[in-house]
Design a protein around this motif. Structure first.
Motif, short mmCIF file in Angstrom:
data_model
loop_
_atom_site.label_atom_id
_atom_site.label_comp_id
_atom_site.label_asym_id
_atom_site.label_seq_id
_atom_site.Cartn_x
_atom_site.Cartn_y
_atom_site.Cartn_z
N ARG A 196 0.70 -1.23 0.10
CA ARG A 196 -0.01 -0.03 -0.12
C ARG A 196 0.84 1.15 0.06
O ARG A 196 0.56 2.13 -0.86
CB ARG A 196 -1.02 -0.02 1.13
CG ARG A 196 -1.84 1.14 1.29
CD ARG A 196 -2.95 0.70 2.23
NE ARG A 196 -3.80 2.09 2.68
CZ ARG A 196 -4.84 2.00 3.47
NH1 ARG A 196 -5.11 0.95 3.84
NH2 ARG A 196 -5.55 3.09 3.65
N ASP A 197 1.83 1.12 0.74
CA ASP A 197 2.97 2.40 0.77
C ASP A 197 3.82 2.74 -0.37
O ASP A 197 4.15 3.52 -0.75
CB ASP A 197 3.82 2.32 1.92
CG ASP A 197 3.02 2.54 3.31
OD1 ASP A 197 2.10 2.95 3.38
OD2 ASP A 197 3.55 1.86 4.31
N GLY A 219 0.31 6.20 -7.31
CA GLY A 219 -0.89 7.00 -7.79
C GLY A 219 -1.99 5.76 -8.47
O GLY A 219 -1.67 4.67 -8.79
N THR A 242 -2.23 10.93 -7.55
CA THR A 242 -1.32 10.47 -6.27
C THR A 242 -2.34 9.93 -5.60
O THR A 242 -3.70 10.27 -5.44
CB THR A 242 -0.67 11.74 -5.88
OG1 THR A 242 -1.58 12.88 -5.50
CG2 THR A 242 0.44 12.01 -6.74
N ALA A 243 -1.98 8.68 -4.89
CA ALA A 243 -2.60 7.97 -4.10
C ALA A 243 -3.46 8.77 -3.00
O ALA A 243 -4.74 8.03 -2.64
CB ALA A 243 -1.87 7.03 -3.32
N ASP A 244 -2.98 9.73 -2.40
CA ASP A 244 -3.70 10.40 -1.35
C ASP A 244 -5.07 10.96 -1.67
O ASP A 244 -6.04 11.23 -0.96
CB ASP A 244 -2.53 11.67 -0.50
CG ASP A 244 -2.47 12.78 -1.89
OD1 ASP A 244 -1.70 12.35 -2.98
OD2 ASP A 244 -2.85 13.56 -1.87
N GLU A 245 -5.24 11.20 -3.11
CA GLU A 245 -6.26 12.00 -3.46
C GLU A 245 -7.63 10.89 -3.57
O GLU A 245 -8.69 11.27 -3.48
CB GLU A 245 -6.04 12.57 -4.90
CG GLU A 245 -5.20 13.64 -4.74
CD GLU A 245 -5.56 14.56 -5.85
OE1 GLU A 245 -6.71 14.61 -6.72
OE2 GLU A 245 -4.64 15.59 -6.43
N GLU A 292 -7.88 8.59 -0.88
CA GLU A 292 -8.29 8.21 0.24
C GLU A 292 -9.40 8.36 0.70
O GLU A 292 -10.19 7.50 1.54
CB GLU A 292 -7.03 8.75 1.39
CG GLU A 292 -5.69 8.05 1.06
CD GLU A 292 -5.70 6.52 1.51
OE1 GLU A 292 -6.57 6.06 2.38
OE2 GLU A 292 -5.27 5.92 0.61
#
Length: 318
Positions: free
Chosen positions: A151-152, A156, A195-198, A200
């Motif tokens: 996961r880390d 993205g 990017t992956a944070d978007e 979450e």
């Protein structure tokens, strides 16, 4: 942050997507290079680029967001498997082995097309199809990753359309080597790498990403699903791909086609008489948080038929 690769005035650029358009990164920068340099560096470079003048998106040609070293495509939606086995496979339903571990194949990284590019019908195909998917992009190298480590490792996500020649695929899969020419004519990737944070905010109570996915043909909705209907979350797919080997920064891993009309073959397997794609058809896919891709099907190259195998005498000496 959203990173894109695009063609403007005959020059290819890497850039950042802003509210006012595309902001170019320094000359020579590539999205693959950003990914390999790590997310903190990519975000810092993207923030600086957002201060530069923007080019309106309608004035550029969006290319695939990056040139991945490899593309793996999983088959992680049970509902898709149920329908497709009935139309492309042997009709025996979902095999027990599907539930034991994620399954993927390697597809052609040279066949990637942009978010709005025309897509030719593959030579010899009369059953052309789309496949609505989401893809994860690996952010750093790793081997035998745990799901938490995997996961880390995800930089993205982007939308993936695994265009499929179902008639070619049916023949190939009877040889038990998986799809080949049935799958490698085109794969749309785009419109950009998010990017992956978007994503979450789209996680559900079980920890799965759950953005809505929709696909239409000529303005008529054909299918819709939630990404959370995958049998495994993306971190499990990445972890499995890395078992005993390596995943590298920039590798693309597709989710496999979603259910509930994520492709025409699923509907054919359920008795829905929808037509195969033909030149002039416009296929549009939207995934919450990732954007929209829209491709027009065009006529392909007219090539002579493939020669069959020659009967051989099985001689053992010249």
């Amino acid at each position: 942050m959203r990173f894109a690769t695009y063609l403007h005035d005959g020059v290819t650029h890497a850039g950042v997507v802003g509210d006012d358009g595309l902001h170019a990164l320094p000359d020579g920068a590539t999205v693959l290079g950003l990914v390999r340099n790590g997310l903190p560096t990519a975000l810092a470079q993207g923030t600086r680029a957002l201060r530069s003048p923007a080019v309106p998106i309608e004035r550029v040609r969006l290319l695939p967001p990056l040139d991945p070293p490899t593309v793996r495509d999983f088959v992680a939606f049970e509902e898709h498997v149920e329908g497709v086995v009935a139309s492309v496979g042997d009709g025996a339903g979902v095999v027990p082995e599907w539930y034991e571990a994620p399954t993927f194949y390697f597809t052609n990284p040279y066949a990637l097309v942009g978010a709005h590019d025309d897509v030719p019908v593959p030579p010899g195909s009369r059953l052309f199809d789309f496949e609505l998917e989401v893809a994860a992009v690996i952010g750093h190298d790793g081997t035998s990753l745990t799901p938490a480590e995997a996961r880390d490792a995800i930089f993205g996500y982007t939308i993936l359309n695994d265009w499929s020649a179902r008639d070619l695929q049916r023949r190939e899969m009877k040889v038990d080597l998986g799809p080949a020419k049935g799958k490698d004519s085109a794969t749309t990737l785009g419109p950009w790498l998010v990017t992956a944070d978007e994503l979450e905010p789209f996680r559900d109570g079980d920890g799965f990403l759950a953005p809505a996915m929709r696909v239409s043909v000529n303005g008529r909705e054909i299918g819709h699903d939630l990404l959370s209907n995958m049998g495994w979350p993306f971190e499990d797919l990445v972890s499995y791909a890395s078992r005993g080997t390596w995943v590298r920064a920039g590798d693309v891993l597709g989710s496999g086609t979603c259910g509930n009309g994520g492709c025409l073959a699923e509907l054919w397997g359920r008795g829905r008489p929808v037509p195969a794609l033909a030149p002039g058809d416009v296929v549009e896919m939207t995934v919450e948080g990732l954007g929209t891709i829209r491709n027009t099907v065009v006529a392909g190259v007219d090539l002579p038929p493939v020669a069959p195998a020659r009967p051989r005498p099985r001689k053992r000496a010249r």
